[in-house]
Design an enzyme around this catalytic site. Structure first.
Site, short mmCIF file in Angstrom:
data_model
loop_
_atom_site.label_atom_id
_atom_site.label_comp_id
_atom_site.label_asym_id
_atom_site.label_seq_id
_atom_site.Cartn_x
_atom_site.Cartn_y
_atom_site.Cartn_z
N MET A 1 1.01 -1.17 0.05
CA MET A 1 -0.03 0.03 0.03
C MET A 1 0.95 1.26 -0.11
O MET A 1 1.74 1.26 0.79
CB MET A 1 -0.77 -0.10 1.19
CG MET A 1 -2.43 0.57 0.95
SD MET A 1 -3.28 -0.42 -0.09
CE MET A 1 -3.36 -1.91 0.53
N ILE A 180 1.25 -6.65 5.17
CA ILE A 180 2.71 -6.90 5.63
C ILE A 180 3.50 -7.07 4.47
O ILE A 180 3.54 -7.69 3.28
CB ILE A 180 2.57 -8.40 6.29
CG1 ILE A 180 1.92 -8.24 7.52
CG2 ILE A 180 4.17 -8.70 6.94
CD1 ILE A 180 1.98 -7.22 8.60
N GLU A 181 4.38 -5.80 4.49
CA GLU A 181 5.38 -5.68 3.42
C GLU A 181 6.76 -5.55 3.80
O GLU A 181 7.60 -5.06 3.21
CB GLU A 181 4.81 -4.51 2.49
CG GLU A 181 3.44 -4.44 2.23
CD GLU A 181 3.17 -3.36 1.26
OE1 GLU A 181 3.87 -3.06 0.34
OE2 GLU A 181 1.88 -3.19 1.20
N SER A 182 7.06 -6.36 4.69
CA SER A 182 8.53 -6.28 5.36
C SER A 182 9.46 -6.55 4.45
O SER A 182 9.32 -7.44 3.60
CB SER A 182 8.38 -7.32 6.67
OG SER A 182 8.02 -8.29 6.46
#
Ligand SMILES: *[C@@H]1O[C@H](CO)[C@@H](O)[C@H](O)[C@H]1NC(C)=O
Length: 329
Positions: A1, A180-182
């Protein structure tokens, strides 16, 4: 996002309604979800809720996670907050924003006046160094969020009595979202992208949500490649209610691919994986699109021209969805 996920012009077109929306139906195939919270010039949350096309607003983001039991998460809601942050009991100055005066009252008005559900999102695309290394931290983080943003009549009565933070005051969110885009150059542990999320979601669903009256949700925002490197483990081992798949960041599987007639659009693969393998086989798969021309991802999304419509989102999203609709949707 990415930042700036809401287009001001589109919202103004249908603002200023005073009617209460119909009761939220979690199973409806017509629901429209809008992310809000990023962008220096974003419109107020209340204006998003005044748009009758929107059913769920997701607030982003809780963008730093506690690194130990007793630590605080951090948050960012761009222009909706001042610079002030909470200080933890041990004296640590945290990154949890403490001065966001319009958000709490807007959440309550969104729910009671406009019939919307409001969900708080964890993660996001900046920074990408958040992890959940142990089950103890996963459980503690869920309890922190339930205390800080959940119903104040549940166990958090003691939370409030202890003077622990309520960043949005008495406002209560309807659930939590995992965007979650770690991503880290030096992985702190091998499975840092996926570890701990199933534990955290199961703690919410099994232990915390049942302590309060009402219905609380869990959603996720995976990328369109399936299985998702971050959330597949959580999806297989914990019950999501909604998955807002990001059909815009990845050229091969984006909504743009579908518009161009490419068979690599993965909507059907997502439905198949959810209905056969996920912990909640009734989880609803949403078609995630970019809602503004200012986003860095617009070349992966559908554009105003593609949709052949006068105005883009949000009120045209249902039309876009029906354009792309498969029999399985
Ligand atoms: C993650 O990055 C942010 C921004 O640079 C920083 O403030 C924070 O301390 C970092 N968190 C961890 C766990 O390294």
């Amino acid at each position: 996002m990415r930042p700036t996920t809401f287009a001001r012009a589109a919202a103004l077109a249908s603002a200023l309604t005073t009617s209460v929306s119909a009761t939220f139906n979690a199973a409806a195939s017509t629901n429209v979800v809008m992310y809000w919270g990023q962008g220096s010039y974003q419109i107020p949350l209340l204006e998003v809720c005044q748009n009758p096309s929107v059913d769920v607003v997701v607030l982003g983001f809780i963008n730093e996670f506690p690194t130990k039991v007793g630590g605080y998460p951090g948050s960012n809601f761009a222009n909706a907050c001042g610079d002030e942050t909470f200080t933890a009991p041990d004296g640590t100055i945290t990154h949890l924003k403490s001065n966001c005066p319009t958000i709490g009252p807007a959440i309550t008005a969104c729910q009671t006046t406009y019939g919307k559900k409001v969900i708080l999102s964890l993660g996001g695309a900046y920074p990408t160094n958040y992890t959940l290394p142990t089950t103890a931290i996963s459980n503690y983080f869920a309890e922190f969020l339930w205390g800080a943003f959940g119903p104040i009549t549940s166990p958090p009565a003691s939370w409030v009595a202890a003077g622990s933070p309520r960043p949005f005051g008495s406002a209560v969110v309807d659930g939590f979202d995992f965007d979650i885009e770690s991503n880290m150059a030096s992985p702190p542990f091998s499975d840092y992208k996926s570890r701990g999320y199933a534990d955290m979601i199961n703690h919410f669903k099994n232990d915390l949500y049942p302590t309060a009256a009402g219905t609380y949700y869990i959603s996720g925002a995976p990328q369109c490649i399936t299985p998702d490197s971050h959330l597949d483990d959580a999806m297989l081992n914990a019950p999501f209610d909604f998955l807002y798949v990001q059909f815009y960041n990845t050229p091969s599987c984006s909504a743009r691919a579908a518009y161009n007639g490419l068979s690599t659009f993965t909507f059907d693969s997502w439905v198949s994986r959810v209905t056969t393998l996920s912990a909640n086989k009734n989880a609803k798969v949403y078609l995630g699109l970019v809602s503004t021309f200012h986003s860095p991802c617009t070349n992966q999304a559908l554009t105003q021209h593609d949709s052949q419509l006068e105005q883009m989102v949000p009120h045209t999203i249902p039309l876009l969805i029906s354009t792309l609709r498969r029999p399985t949707l």
